[in-house]
Design an enzyme around this catalytic site. Structure first.
Site, PDB file in Angstrom:
ATOM      1  N   ARG A  50      -8.451  22.186   1.565  1.00 44.82           N
ATOM      2  CA  ARG A  50      -8.820  20.778   1.844  1.00 44.82           C
ATOM      3  C   ARG A  50      -8.864  19.900   0.596  1.00 44.82           C
ATOM      4  O   ARG A  50      -9.536  18.879   0.553  1.00 44.82           O
ATOM      5  CB  ARG A  50     -10.146  20.694   2.591  1.00 44.82           C
ATOM      6  CG  ARG A  50     -10.087  21.418   3.902  1.00 44.82           C
ATOM      7  CD  ARG A  50     -11.222  21.069   4.818  1.00 44.82           C
ATOM      8  NE  ARG A  50     -11.032  21.737   6.085  1.00 44.82           N
ATOM      9  CZ  ARG A  50     -11.327  23.013   6.306  1.00 44.82           C
ATOM     10  NH1 ARG A  50     -11.851  23.753   5.363  1.00 44.82           N
ATOM     11  NH2 ARG A  50     -11.106  23.544   7.481  1.00 44.82           N
ATOM     12  N   LYS A  70       0.491   9.131  -4.366  1.00 42.41           N
ATOM     13  CA  LYS A  70       1.248   9.380  -3.129  1.00 42.41           C
ATOM     14  C   LYS A  70       1.877  10.760  -3.215  1.00 42.41           C
ATOM     15  O   LYS A  70       2.519  11.088  -4.207  1.00 42.41           O
ATOM     16  CB  LYS A  70       2.370   8.344  -2.966  1.00 42.41           C
ATOM     17  CG  LYS A  70       1.926   7.056  -2.306  1.00 42.41           C
ATOM     18  CD  LYS A  70       3.123   6.184  -1.975  1.00 42.41           C
ATOM     19  CE  LYS A  70       2.710   4.877  -1.354  1.00 42.41           C
ATOM     20  NZ  LYS A  70       3.859   3.964  -1.166  1.00 42.41           N
ATOM     21  N   GLU A 115      13.852   2.437 -11.080  1.00 43.97           N
ATOM     22  CA  GLU A 115      12.419   2.225 -10.800  1.00 43.97           C
ATOM     23  C   GLU A 115      11.766   1.377 -11.883  1.00 43.97           C
ATOM     24  O   GLU A 115      10.855   0.593 -11.611  1.00 43.97           O
ATOM     25  CB  GLU A 115      11.682   3.561 -10.662  1.00 43.97           C
ATOM     26  CG  GLU A 115      12.054   4.378  -9.428  1.00 43.97           C
ATOM     27  CD  GLU A 115      11.493   3.819  -8.103  1.00 43.97           C
ATOM     28  OE1 GLU A 115      10.837   2.762  -8.105  1.00 43.97           O
ATOM     29  OE2 GLU A 115      11.751   4.454  -7.060  1.00 43.97           O
ATOM     30  N   LYS A 131       2.254  -0.533 -12.756  1.00 45.89           N
ATOM     31  CA  LYS A 131       1.999   0.332 -11.597  1.00 45.89           C
ATOM     32  C   LYS A 131       0.514   0.661 -11.494  1.00 45.89           C
ATOM     33  O   LYS A 131      -0.074   0.618 -10.407  1.00 45.89           O
ATOM     34  CB  LYS A 131       2.844   1.609 -11.707  1.00 45.89           C
ATOM     35  CG  LYS A 131       2.506   2.629 -10.657  1.00 45.89           C
ATOM     36  CD  LYS A 131       3.534   2.813  -9.594  1.00 45.89           C
ATOM     37  CE  LYS A 131       2.985   3.573  -8.397  1.00 45.89           C
ATOM     38  NZ  LYS A 131       3.852   4.559  -7.850  1.00 45.89           N
ATOM     39  N   GLU A 162      -2.365   0.942  -0.014  1.00 46.37           N
ATOM     40  CA  GLU A 162      -1.204   0.141   0.382  1.00 46.37           C
ATOM     41  C   GLU A 162      -1.483  -0.749   1.608  1.00 46.37           C
ATOM     42  O   GLU A 162      -0.724  -0.763   2.580  1.00 46.37           O
ATOM     43  CB  GLU A 162       0.000   1.059   0.650  1.00 46.37           C
ATOM     44  CG  GLU A 162       1.315   0.312   0.575  1.00 46.37           C
ATOM     45  CD  GLU A 162       2.522   1.232   0.666  1.00 46.37           C
ATOM     46  OE1 GLU A 162       2.546   2.258  -0.014  1.00 46.37           O
ATOM     47  OE2 GLU A 162       3.442   0.896   1.428  1.00 46.37           O
ATOM     48  N   ARG A 191       0.175  -3.354  -2.974  1.00 47.91           N
ATOM     49  CA  ARG A 191       0.971  -2.159  -3.309  1.00 47.91           C
ATOM     50  C   ARG A 191       2.306  -2.140  -2.571  1.00 47.91           C
ATOM     51  O   ARG A 191       3.255  -1.511  -3.004  1.00 47.91           O
ATOM     52  CB  ARG A 191       0.167  -0.889  -3.018  1.00 47.91           C
ATOM     53  CG  ARG A 191       0.901   0.360  -3.460  1.00 47.91           C
ATOM     54  CD  ARG A 191       0.043   1.598  -3.462  1.00 47.91           C
ATOM     55  NE  ARG A 191       0.815   2.735  -3.949  1.00 47.91           N
ATOM     56  CZ  ARG A 191       0.306   3.906  -4.273  1.00 47.91           C
ATOM     57  NH1 ARG A 191      -0.981   4.106  -4.181  1.00 47.91           N
ATOM     58  NH2 ARG A 191       1.093   4.876  -4.714  1.00 47.91           N
ATOM     59  N   ASN A 220       7.466  -1.243  -2.877  1.00 46.36           N
ATOM     60  CA  ASN A 220       8.552  -0.777  -2.006  1.00 46.36           C
ATOM     61  C   ASN A 220       9.777  -1.679  -2.095  1.00 46.36           C
ATOM     62  O   ASN A 220      10.698  -1.544  -1.290  1.00 46.36           O
ATOM     63  CB  ASN A 220       8.063  -0.706  -0.557  1.00 46.36           C
ATOM     64  CG  ASN A 220       6.970   0.337  -0.401  1.00 46.36           C
ATOM     65  OD1 ASN A 220       7.025   1.389  -1.031  1.00 46.36           O
ATOM     66  ND2 ASN A 220       5.970   0.034   0.404  1.00 46.36           N
ATOM     67  N   HIS A 267      13.135  -0.327  -1.345  1.00 45.65           N
ATOM     68  CA  HIS A 267      12.969   1.016  -0.789  1.00 45.65           C
ATOM     69  C   HIS A 267      13.225   1.097   0.711  1.00 45.65           C
ATOM     70  O   HIS A 267      13.565   2.167   1.215  1.00 45.65           O
ATOM     71  CB  HIS A 267      11.566   1.555  -1.082  1.00 45.65           C
ATOM     72  CG  HIS A 267      11.424   2.064  -2.489  1.00 45.65           C
ATOM     73  ND1 HIS A 267      11.625   1.251  -3.595  1.00 45.65           N
ATOM     74  CD2 HIS A 267      11.120   3.294  -2.980  1.00 45.65           C
ATOM     75  CE1 HIS A 267      11.430   1.973  -4.695  1.00 45.65           C
ATOM     76  NE2 HIS A 267      11.135   3.204  -4.348  1.00 45.65           N
ATOM     77  N   HIS A 304      15.709   3.874   1.346  1.00 46.38           N
ATOM     78  CA  HIS A 304      15.394   5.157   2.013  1.00 46.38           C
ATOM     79  C   HIS A 304      16.377   5.445   3.148  1.00 46.38           C
ATOM     80  O   HIS A 304      16.768   6.591   3.366  1.00 46.38           O
ATOM     81  CB  HIS A 304      13.964   5.137   2.561  1.00 46.38           C
ATOM     82  CG  HIS A 304      12.932   5.411   1.496  1.00 46.38           C
ATOM     83  ND1 HIS A 304      11.589   5.251   1.708  1.00 46.38           N
ATOM     84  CD2 HIS A 304      13.063   5.836   0.221  1.00 46.38           C
ATOM     85  CE1 HIS A 304      10.935   5.576   0.604  1.00 46.38           C
ATOM     86  NE2 HIS A 304      11.807   5.926  -0.317  1.00 46.38           N
ATOM     87  N   HIS A 318      17.936   8.864  -5.401  1.00 49.32           N
ATOM     88  CA  HIS A 318      16.893   7.896  -5.044  1.00 49.32           C
ATOM     89  C   HIS A 318      17.092   6.570  -5.797  1.00 49.32           C
ATOM     90  O   HIS A 318      17.053   5.491  -5.197  1.00 49.32           O
ATOM     91  CB  HIS A 318      15.517   8.489  -5.356  1.00 49.32           C
ATOM     92  CG  HIS A 318      14.394   7.578  -4.969  1.00 49.32           C
ATOM     93  ND1 HIS A 318      14.137   7.234  -3.666  1.00 49.32           N
ATOM     94  CD2 HIS A 318      13.481   6.910  -5.718  1.00 49.32           C
ATOM     95  CE1 HIS A 318      13.104   6.403  -3.622  1.00 49.32           C
ATOM     96  NE2 HIS A 318      12.688   6.189  -4.860  1.00 49.32           N
TER      97      HIS A 318
HETATM   98  N1  GLY Z   1       6.432   4.511  -5.235  1.00 51.54           N
HETATM   99  C1  GLY Z   1       5.760   3.470  -4.559  1.00 51.54           C
HETATM  100  C2  GLY Z   1       4.279   3.598  -4.575  1.00 51.54           C
HETATM  101  O1  GLY Z   1       3.745   4.431  -5.280  1.00 51.54           O
HETATM  102  O2  GLY Z   1       3.605   2.873  -3.887  1.00 51.54           O
END
Ligand code: GLY
Length: 376
Positions: A123, A145, A187, A243, A253, A257, A261, A264, A268, A283
């Site tokens: 956990r 993430k 990025e 970041k 998010e 945040r 994206n 993205h 994606h 990517h």
């Molecule tokens: N890679 C996007 C984020 O961490 O929100």
């Protein structure tokens, strides 16, 4: 920042401290982030091969006589349930307890998968990330993430589980293959566009030198002399600062945040779709195409200066990143967009659309014909 100085960024994510350290000896700080018992390591096998002494030195540095390390193959293939189960099996053999620590060493995919293991094993155990690629240093390692790919979709499975320490040492970058530099640049450019117009301007004005480094280099080979050629540490620090600021403000998010994206949503889709072709997109390549498309759309709508769109596309091209792609069939596009993890049943799919360098609209709407028009 001087070459011998470390940059430290402190975040508080979900009420827990998360510290980013960028510096030549960052990894020797590992002991600070690990309580007893000694950690276990999940490490990219290629990194282990290229830096044979590194793990031993770090383990010695934090008085670790257990020396438990699992070497795994990096890349998107690492982000599957099957690989995660292998890691669980190994953690069981190591008898990793609830107060244990998993240290992940590698690029974004190794960190995503090992982070998922750390978030779920007993956990949730302590997690430390040692990013070894540019992409992981400026993006994947920061902000907690974790992710696996499933159902033909990129990253639909994951939890938020921030690393207590993120230890970034540019020394790893010397052996980074050229394609990985391009991925990381995508990025880094994204982060600069979102939150640091000065970094964007530096990158833009350095585009000829960036081209000289990445354009003709064999994608699988390291770039000779790359580390001294440009102020990487300063740029990584600037991108990491953006970041860290954003995730500190909006860890889960719910708002700001989402800007991360940028590029993205479409990226994606293209990345997932291209996996079955003879030239799967990486990517960074997919995100580059995604960014170019939303800048073109915003410029055509008149909601973003044309000059910004031109500069972004020039910079991406200078980094040998693609800015267009053949369009998937409409049904595939619809299906993949519907499966995007950021889709909300209530709000529908929201896009990040640029208003200018440094300002994003995080609730944009796009119609499929606009994507089709500007993709290829
Ligand atoms: N890679 C996007 C984020 O961490 O929100």
């Amino acid at each position: 920042m001087r070459q011998d100085e470390s940059l430290i960024l402190d975040m508080m994510l979900d009420g827990k401290p998360s510290r980013f350290v960028l510096g030549p000896l960052a990894c020797l700080d590992l002991g600070r982030f690990v309580a007893h018992p000694p950690p276990v390591y999940v490490m990219d096998a290629k990194v282990a091969e290229k830096h044979p002494q590194w793990l031993e030195q770090v383990q010695e540095g934090c008085g670790d006589f257990r020396r438990a390390a699992l070497k795994i193959t990096g890349g998107e293939g690492a982000k599957t349930m099957a690989r995660l189960e292998e890691v669980y099996g190994w953690l069981g053999e190591q008898d990793l307890s609830r107060d244990g620590t998993i240290v992940a060493v590698g690029g974004g995919s190794v960190l995503d998968m090992a982070g998922m293991a750390a978030a779920t094993w007993r956990r949730g155990v302590n997690f430390v990330a040692i990013p070894t690629t540019l992409l992981a240093m400026v993006d994947a390692a920061i902000g907690g993430k974790t992710a696996l790919n499933a159902a033909g979709i990129k990253n639909p499975v994951g939890v938020f589980h921030p690393a207590s320490g993120i230890l970034a040492d540019c020394g790893f970058l010397a052996s980074l293959p050229c394609l990985e530099w391009r991925n990381g640049l995508a990025e880094m450019i994204k982060t600069a566009i979102i939150g640091d117009p000065r970094l964007f301007a530096h990158l833009y004005h350095s585009r000829d030198r960036l081209t000289a480094l990445v354009r003709d280099n064999d994608a699988a080979a390291p770039i000779p002399g790359v580390i001294g050629a440009l102020p990487w540490r300063r740029w990584i620090g600037q991108a990491a600062r953006v970041k860290a600021r954003i995730v500190n403000q909006d860890f889960r998010e719910q708002g700001p945040r989402r800007a991360l994206n940028l590029g993205h949503t479409l990226g994606h889709v293209l990345e997932a779709w291209s996996q079955d072709t003879d030239r799967p997109l990486s990517h960074g390549e997919a995100v580059s195409i995604g960014m170019a498309v939303v800048f073109r759309i915003a410029a055509e709508r008149g909601t973003c200066p044309v000059e910004s769109a031109v500069q972004v596309i020039e910079l991406l091209e200078a980094c040998a990143l693609p800015v267009s792609y053949r369009c998937p069939p409409p049904d595939v596009l619809d299906r993949l967009l519907a499966g995007d993890k950021k889709q909300s049943a209530r709000e529908g799919l929201r896009w990040v659309l640029p208003e200018r360098i440094g300002k994003m609209d995080i609730s944009g709407r796009l119609a499929a014909p606009e994507i089709v028009k500007w993709l290829d």
